[in-house]
Design a protein around this motif. Structure first.
Motif, short mmCIF file in Angstrom:
data_model
loop_
_atom_site.label_atom_id
_atom_site.label_comp_id
_atom_site.label_asym_id
_atom_site.label_seq_id
_atom_site.Cartn_x
_atom_site.Cartn_y
_atom_site.Cartn_z
N MET A 83 0.84 -1.19 0.00
CA MET A 83 0.00 0.00 0.00
C MET A 83 0.88 1.25 0.00
SD MET A 83 -2.96 -1.06 2.72
CE MET A 83 -1.82 -1.68 3.95
N LEU A 84 0.27 2.33 -0.48
CA LEU A 84 0.93 3.63 -0.50
C LEU A 84 -0.06 4.66 0.01
CD1 LEU A 84 3.38 5.39 -1.52
CD2 LEU A 84 2.04 5.71 -3.60
N ALA A 85 0.37 5.52 0.92
CA ALA A 85 -0.47 6.61 1.40
C ALA A 85 0.01 7.91 0.78
CB ALA A 85 -0.41 6.71 2.92
N SER A 86 -0.95 8.71 0.28
CA SER A 86 -0.61 10.03 -0.26
C SER A 86 -1.38 11.08 0.52
CB SER A 86 -0.94 10.11 -1.75
OG SER A 86 -2.33 9.97 -1.99
N GLY A 87 -0.69 12.16 0.86
CA GLY A 87 -1.30 13.27 1.59
C GLY A 87 -1.35 14.49 0.71
N ASP A 88 -2.54 15.07 0.56
CA ASP A 88 -2.73 16.23 -0.30
C ASP A 88 -2.78 17.52 0.50
OD1 ASP A 88 -3.01 14.30 -2.21
OD2 ASP A 88 -5.08 14.75 -2.72
N ASP A 89 -2.59 18.64 -0.20
CA ASP A 89 -2.63 19.94 0.47
C ASP A 89 -4.04 20.33 0.88
OD1 ASP A 89 -3.65 20.58 -2.03
OD2 ASP A 89 -2.43 22.35 -2.29
N ASP A 90 -5.05 19.56 0.46
CA ASP A 90 -6.42 19.85 0.89
C ASP A 90 -6.78 19.08 2.16
OD1 ASP A 90 -6.78 17.25 -0.02
OD2 ASP A 90 -8.38 17.75 -1.43
N THR A 92 -6.44 15.75 2.72
CA THR A 92 -6.92 14.40 2.48
C THR A 92 -5.76 13.43 2.42
OG1 THR A 92 -8.75 15.27 1.18
CG2 THR A 92 -8.25 12.95 0.89
N ILE A 93 -5.93 12.26 3.03
CA ILE A 93 -4.98 11.16 2.92
C ILE A 93 -5.68 10.04 2.19
CG2 ILE A 93 -3.62 9.45 4.17
CD1 ILE A 93 -3.49 11.49 6.49
N VAL A 94 -5.05 9.53 1.15
CA VAL A 94 -5.61 8.42 0.37
C VAL A 94 -4.67 7.23 0.52
CG1 VAL A 94 -6.33 7.60 -1.90
CG2 VAL A 94 -6.67 10.00 -1.27
N VAL A 95 -5.22 6.05 0.81
CA VAL A 95 -4.44 4.82 0.89
C VAL A 95 -4.73 4.02 -0.38
CG1 VAL A 95 -3.98 2.71 2.19
CG2 VAL A 95 -4.56 4.83 3.41
N TRP A 96 -3.67 3.75 -1.15
CA TRP A 96 -3.78 3.08 -2.45
C TRP A 96 -3.29 1.65 -2.37
CZ3 TRP A 96 -5.84 6.17 -6.19
CH2 TRP A 96 -5.74 7.54 -6.03
N ASP A 97 -3.93 0.75 -3.11
CA ASP A 97 -3.43 -0.60 -3.31
C ASP A 97 -2.41 -0.54 -4.44
OD1 ASP A 97 -3.31 -3.22 -4.79
OD2 ASP A 97 -4.57 -3.85 -3.12
N GLY A 101 -4.03 -0.21 -8.03
CA GLY A 101 -4.20 1.23 -8.20
C GLY A 101 -5.52 1.74 -7.64
N ILE A 102 -6.24 0.90 -6.94
CA ILE A 102 -7.53 1.27 -6.37
C ILE A 102 -7.32 2.00 -5.04
CG2 ILE A 102 -9.66 0.35 -5.35
CD1 ILE A 102 -9.51 -1.91 -7.39
N SER A 103 -8.11 3.04 -4.83
CA SER A 103 -8.10 3.75 -3.56
C SER A 103 -8.82 2.89 -2.53
CB SER A 103 -8.80 5.10 -3.73
OG SER A 103 -9.06 5.68 -2.49
N LEU A 104 -8.10 2.46 -1.50
CA LEU A 104 -8.69 1.61 -0.46
C LEU A 104 -9.42 2.42 0.61
CD1 LEU A 104 -5.68 -0.81 0.07
CD2 LEU A 104 -7.76 -1.23 -1.27
N HIS A 105 -8.84 3.55 0.98
CA HIS A 105 -9.41 4.40 2.02
C HIS A 105 -9.13 5.86 1.69
CE1 HIS A 105 -9.82 0.86 4.58
NE2 HIS A 105 -8.56 0.58 4.34
N THR A 106 -10.07 6.71 2.03
CA THR A 106 -9.85 8.15 1.94
C THR A 106 -10.15 8.72 3.31
OG1 THR A 106 -10.47 8.21 -0.39
CG2 THR A 106 -10.53 10.30 0.79
#
Length: 146
Positions: A83-90, A92-97, A101-106
């Motif tokens: 998994m990969l977590a991305s953090g945006d300037d808005d 939001t944290i998204v956890v990707w498979d 490439g599917i977003s598992l959690h937002t």
């Protein structure tokens, strides 16, 4: 983008060039997987790219993840690399498979004015509206029942 191997002895460290990245969007964040095989880079256009960076002198994009949102400011791989977590300037944290490439959690914390409708509020300047929207307010016309 160029990667330098700082472990390389001698005057010219071995380098890798990331191929396929446009010059329009600069990488805002990056993270290596724990095994060093993958590199994730985050961009201002809401995308995250995965790169295979082992063995060869150039690296190619293996996957691109995208969603509506802000600039990707932070990235982190799970320890097992699934998994990969991305953090945006808005905010939001998204956890990707990684495989699909599917977003598992937002994940997103509530902002102070989350879902507060300011459509009919009188006397607000455009700057005040923009500030309230940045803090979660919305501006949508609501049809009232007759």
């Amino acid at each position: 983008m160029t990667l330098w191997d700082l472990r390389e002895k001698g005057s010219e460290p071995q380098l890798k060039t990331l191929q396929g990245q446009g010059l329009v969007n600069w990488a805002r964040s990056m993270a290596f997987s724990y095994d060093g095989i993958m590199l994730a880079t985050g961009y201002s256009d809401h995308t995250v790219k995965l790169w295979h960076v082992e063995e060869t002198s150039s690296a190619t994009t293996s996957k691109t993840f995208s969603r509506e949102g802000g600039q990707v400011w932070s990235l982190a791989f799970s320890f097992d690399g699934s998994m990969l977590a991305s953090g945006d300037d808005d905010g939001t944290i998204v956890v990707w498979d990684i495989q699909t490439g599917i977003s598992l959690h937002t994940l997103r914390s509530e902002r102070p004015y989350e879902r507060m409708n300011i459509h009919s509020v009188k006397g607000l300047t455009e700057a005040q509206k923009a500030s309230l929207k940045a803090l979660g307010a919305i501006e949508e016309a609501v049809e009232l029942p007759c």
